[in-house]
Design an enzyme around this catalytic site. Structure first.
Site, PDB file in Angstrom:
ATOM      1  N   CYS A 192      -1.529 -25.169   7.201  1.00 22.99           N
ATOM      2  CA  CYS A 192      -2.323 -23.963   6.973  1.00 22.99           C
ATOM      3  C   CYS A 192      -1.796 -22.781   7.787  1.00 22.99           C
ATOM      4  O   CYS A 192      -1.904 -21.631   7.361  1.00 22.99           O
ATOM      5  CB  CYS A 192      -3.790 -24.230   7.307  1.00 22.99           C
ATOM      6  SG  CYS A 192      -4.579 -25.374   6.139  1.00 22.99           S
ATOM      7  N   CYS A 212      -8.711 -27.646   3.855  1.00 24.80           N
ATOM      8  CA  CYS A 212      -7.605 -28.486   4.307  1.00 24.80           C
ATOM      9  C   CYS A 212      -8.004 -29.960   4.283  1.00 24.80           C
ATOM     10  O   CYS A 212      -9.086 -30.332   4.731  1.00 24.80           O
ATOM     11  CB  CYS A 212      -7.194 -28.087   5.726  1.00 24.80           C
ATOM     12  SG  CYS A 212      -5.787 -29.039   6.353  1.00 24.80           S
ATOM     13  N   HIS A 247     -12.594 -18.932   9.181  1.00 25.13           N
ATOM     14  CA  HIS A 247     -12.508 -19.916   8.096  1.00 25.13           C
ATOM     15  C   HIS A 247     -12.730 -19.233   6.750  1.00 25.13           C
ATOM     16  O   HIS A 247     -11.953 -19.417   5.807  1.00 25.13           O
ATOM     17  CB  HIS A 247     -13.551 -21.023   8.318  1.00 25.13           C
ATOM     18  CG  HIS A 247     -13.682 -21.991   7.170  1.00 25.13           C
ATOM     19  ND1 HIS A 247     -13.073 -23.225   7.163  1.00 25.13           N
ATOM     20  CD2 HIS A 247     -14.352 -21.897   5.993  1.00 25.13           C
ATOM     21  CE1 HIS A 247     -13.362 -23.854   6.027  1.00 25.13           C
ATOM     22  NE2 HIS A 247     -14.141 -23.063   5.305  1.00 25.13           N
ATOM     23  N   GLU A 248     -13.790 -18.440   6.664  1.00 27.77           N
ATOM     24  CA  GLU A 248     -14.147 -17.821   5.388  1.00 27.77           C
ATOM     25  C   GLU A 248     -13.157 -16.724   4.986  1.00 27.77           C
ATOM     26  O   GLU A 248     -12.822 -16.586   3.815  1.00 27.77           O
ATOM     27  CB  GLU A 248     -15.572 -17.275   5.445  1.00 27.77           C
ATOM     28  CG  GLU A 248     -16.647 -18.339   5.690  1.00 27.77           C
ATOM     29  CD  GLU A 248     -16.742 -19.390   4.587  1.00 27.77           C
ATOM     30  OE1 GLU A 248     -16.160 -19.185   3.504  1.00 27.77           O
ATOM     31  OE2 GLU A 248     -17.380 -20.430   4.808  1.00 27.77           O
ATOM     32  N   CYS A 290      -8.359 -29.375  11.244  1.00 34.64           N
ATOM     33  CA  CYS A 290      -7.971 -27.986  11.002  1.00 34.64           C
ATOM     34  C   CYS A 290      -9.211 -27.121  10.818  1.00 34.64           C
ATOM     35  O   CYS A 290     -10.247 -27.594  10.321  1.00 34.64           O
ATOM     36  CB  CYS A 290      -7.104 -27.936   9.736  1.00 34.64           C
ATOM     37  SG  CYS A 290      -6.585 -26.293   9.204  1.00 34.64           S
TER      38      CYS A 290
END
Length: 360
Positions: free
Chosen positions: A292, A265, A254-255, A270
């Site tokens: 994404c 998002c 994620h990061e 997501c």
């Protein structure tokens, strides 16, 4: 519980765009890839569902921000993308991730392998782990939770100085809790998109962090010297479990996604959804929604089938390959380290269903 619903046309525009150049770019994708991505705006899709909100403290409610569709991502002048000279993601471990050297080494390699599959086509490299003292960061004992914390901003400064020339980004990972400034209680992670650096902590992902039995509390009997890093000798590290590994993989990807320019998002369930607390982070899926996924594919240039196959392979491989670690070391530490992937099994089944759609 609330559901964030968008119309089919809104989702279609967010994915494909109305810009003729981007529409043409989309139409040039493989037919199978388009078939999967189009599931974003198909109401009968069981692969990509809407975002659900469970409380007023959930991210979208408490942190309102404009959504980012594919066209906005593509046109963002501040977005950075890998180049032929800078196609490596570096991972810098700060402190130990496991209770023994072997567990820590294995855990880092599991994360490396996962990132290689997730950001398929890029190289992921491990830097030699360093103790907290090398970073010269500030630290404290949290007044509320009584656990050790290190200053996230100081770690970012350390990572920026260490960033190799071929690095697209360098990310630090640690089992020590983070704080961004004195007035904050804690932070899961922090990143500088312009510098391509990030630091993320998995300390609060252990099963016992929020329990009364948490063993990481430090007796604050006297003021800790700002230069005495011996306080980190034998600091508490949670037991490595499948859930801890899943949460770590989720946070790391994620990061790093943010460093690629993907914002939070707000279209479908997501990985890139924001999360305000652990319960919300656990609800967030491991997968990217089609919008994404197109963004990341645009940035990295992978083939969707090959990426999904690499993720399945990572789940199926029982353990990471550890070059240079002998069986003598393994006997010495007396551990058997199969990769704990039980928590990933449901996601593996989801990926296989996606592959069926792409390869139909």
């Amino acid at each position: 519980m609330q559901t964030v619903q968008h119309s089919e046309q809104t989702l279609k525009t967010a994915l494909i765009s109305k810009n003729p150049m981007l529409v043409s770019q989309y139409e040039q994708l493989d037919a199978g890839e388009r078939r999967l991505l189009n599931k974003a705006f198909k109401p009968d899709s069981d692969l990509f569902g809407p975002i659900t909100l469970h409380s007023e403290s959930d991210w979208i409610i408490s942190h309102p921000e404009p959504p980012q569709d594919f066209e906005q991502f593509f046109s963002d002048p501040s977005r950075k993308a890998p180049s032929p000279e800078k196609r490596s993601i570096y991972i810098q471990c700060i402190g130990s991730l496991g209770n023994t050297r072997i567990i820590s080494e294995e855990y880092i390699k599991w994360l490396k392998g996962y990132c290689e599959a997730f950001f398929y086509g890029l190289t992921v490299k491990l830097l030699e782990p360093v103790p907290v003292s090398v970073t010269r960061c500030s630290f404290r004992i949290n007044d509320n939770t009584q656990n050790l914390q290190i200053h996230a901003g100081h770690i970012l400064r350390f990572l920026k100085k260490k960033k190799p020339r071929d690095a697209f980004c360098i990310v630090g990972i640690t089992m020590i809790d983070l704080y961004p400034r004195d007035s904050w209680n804690f932070v899961f992670g922090q990143a500088s998109l312009t510098d391509g650096v990030g630091i993320f902590s998995f300390a609060r992902y252990g099963s016992d962090f929020y329990s009364s039995r948490y063993e990481g509390k430090v007796n604050k009997l006297q003021k800790v010297s700002s230069s005495d890093y011996s306080v980190f000798d034998n600091y508490y590290i949670p037991e490595v479990t499948s859930v801890l590994l899943l949460r770590s993989c989720k946070t790391l990807t994620h990061e790093i996604g943010h460093i690629f320019g993907l914002r939070h998002c707000q279209w479908l369930a997501c990985l890139m959804q924001g999360s305000n607390h652990l319960e919300e982070a656990d609800r967030r899926p491991l997968n990217l929604c089609p919008i994404c996924l197109r963004k990341l594919r645009c940035a990295v240039g992978f083939n969707i089938i090959e990426r999904y196959q690499a993720l399945v392979k990572w789940i199926d491989d029982e353990s990471a390959d550890i070059p240079g670690v002998s069986t003598e070391h393994s006997r010495e530490d007396n551990v058997n380290l199969p990769k704990p992937v039980e928590a990933f099994k449901e996601w593996k089944e989801w990926i296989i269903r996606c592959l069926a759609v792409v390869q139909k």
